[in-house]
Design a protein around this motif. Structure first.
Motif, mmCIF file in Angstrom:
data_model
loop_
_atom_site.group_PDB
_atom_site.id
_atom_site.type_symbol
_atom_site.label_atom_id
_atom_site.label_comp_id
_atom_site.label_asym_id
_atom_site.label_seq_id
_atom_site.Cartn_x
_atom_site.Cartn_y
_atom_site.Cartn_z
ATOM 1 N N GLY A 44 0.815 -1.207 0.000
ATOM 2 C CA GLY A 44 0.000 0.000 0.000
ATOM 3 C C GLY A 44 0.851 1.260 0.000
ATOM 4 O O GLY A 44 1.802 1.387 -0.767
ATOM 5 N N ARG A 45 0.496 2.197 0.911
ATOM 6 C CA ARG A 45 1.258 3.446 1.027
ATOM 7 C C ARG A 45 2.190 3.419 2.241
ATOM 8 O O ARG A 45 2.490 4.461 2.825
ATOM 9 N N SER A 46 2.670 2.224 2.584
ATOM 10 C CA SER A 46 3.632 2.127 3.685
ATOM 11 C C SER A 46 4.820 3.033 3.417
ATOM 12 O O SER A 46 5.246 3.220 2.276
ATOM 13 N N ILE A 47 5.379 3.561 4.484
ATOM 14 C CA ILE A 47 6.516 4.476 4.375
ATOM 15 C C ILE A 47 7.544 4.117 5.442
ATOM 16 O O ILE A 47 7.178 3.703 6.551
ATOM 17 N N SER A 48 8.799 4.215 5.112
ATOM 18 C CA SER A 48 9.879 3.853 6.043
ATOM 19 C C SER A 48 10.238 5.062 6.899
ATOM 20 O O SER A 48 10.892 5.991 6.425
ATOM 21 N N ILE A 49 9.815 5.029 8.164
ATOM 22 C CA ILE A 49 10.120 6.151 9.061
ATOM 23 C C ILE A 49 11.004 5.741 10.237
ATOM 24 O O ILE A 49 11.417 6.596 11.013
ATOM 25 N N PHE A 50 11.311 4.447 10.348
ATOM 26 C CA PHE A 50 12.139 3.985 11.457
ATOM 27 C C PHE A 50 13.502 3.485 11.011
ATOM 28 O O PHE A 50 14.273 2.971 11.814
ATOM 29 N N GLU A 51 13.799 3.605 9.721
ATOM 30 C CA GLU A 51 15.096 3.172 9.226
ATOM 31 C C GLU A 51 15.529 4.071 8.063
ATOM 32 O O GLU A 51 14.687 4.674 7.401
#
Length: 263
Positions: A44-51
């Motif tokens: 989907g529209r997942s986004i990488s905000i922790f790496e």
């Protein structure tokens, strides 16, 4: 000067569908590929905000491209804000497998990338190709290469029309699904409600503990005017999508439920 297109996908930078789209668009535009390094379907529209996200300049099929260690949404954001590509259009696909109905577009990484581009102010289109066997999505992508002849024509024709005539004012993304083979013409459609009959298969590991696979067959058809029905007829489905998920027709019902409480 040629228009500038940023090309991305969710099947990964090695996907045959991505490079079929490149071949279709390269004659009419200055195309830059910015795509996930690995398979990222259904994120989907997942986004990488922790790496951190790495974008590596590579050469694929003799073409300079950027391989992004993240999700399709990450690839779009990197292309727009780190690489500063400033495209006239973002194209996502060609996805191997349909992206039809409410159900599918909410989880599709292909559509998710296009939605992110539109959210950042860039007109965007998502292209997906029907597969006869859903297992094709997970096999060697070279096995479906012979099906891309119609799809490349569709990608080029639709993008040429949009570049020449502008993007529809009340849409944020144009979602295009291409049947295999194309037996009809272009059909402007609405989203069907479902694509799959959702099921869960329980299995057991060697120690007797259960684990699960989410599965289920495709709906064979849907109502006239829907994207599912158009593709089943052999037509190319063109569906306008909006980022605004507000259920406007429910507002009066909510006012009744919250009578005396809501402003």
């Amino acid at each position: 000067m040629k228009p500038k297109i940023m090309l991305t996908n969710d099947d990964g930078i090695t996907s045959a569908g991505l490079w079929a789209a490149y071949e279709a668009l390269e004659p009419i535009a200055d195309v830059t590929v910015v795509a996930p390094a690995t398979q990222q379907s259904a994120v989907g529209r997942s986004i990488s905000i922790f790496e951190p996200i790495r974008a590596t300049r590579v050469t694929m099929n003799g073409v300079p491209a950027y391989s992004v260690g993240g999700k399709p949404t990450d690839a779009v954001i990197i292309g727009l804000f780190a690489l500063r590509l400033n495209p006239d259009l973002v194209v996502s696909g060609i996805n191997i497998g349909e992206n039809l109905s409410y159900e599918s577009i909410m989880t599709s990484g292909t559509v998710g990338a296009a939605l992110e581009a539109s959210n950042q102010g860039v007109p965007s289109l998502a292209f997906s190709l029907q597969v006869e066997d859903q297992g094709d999505k997970f096999d060697d992508p070279s096995g479906v290469t012979d099906r891309f002849s119609d799809a490349k024509r569709v990608v080029r024709e639709i993008c040429e029309k949009i570049l020449a005539n502008g993007f529809p004012e009340n849409a944020h993304v144009i979602n295009v699904n291409i049947p295999t083979p194309v037996r009809g013409g272009y059909e402007i459609t609405r989203l069907a409600e479902k694509l799959f009959y959702t099921g869960v298969e329980e299995r057991f590991d060697p120690r007797g503990r259960p684990y699960y696979w989410i599965d289920g067959p495709l709906h064979e058809d849907a109502e006239e005017g829907t994207d599912v029905h158009a593709v089943q007829k052999g037509n190319v489905s063109i569906t306008p999508i909006t980022l605004d998920c507000t259920a406007f027709r429910a507002k009066d019902d909510l006012r009744g439920i919250f009578d005396g409480m809501a402003i």
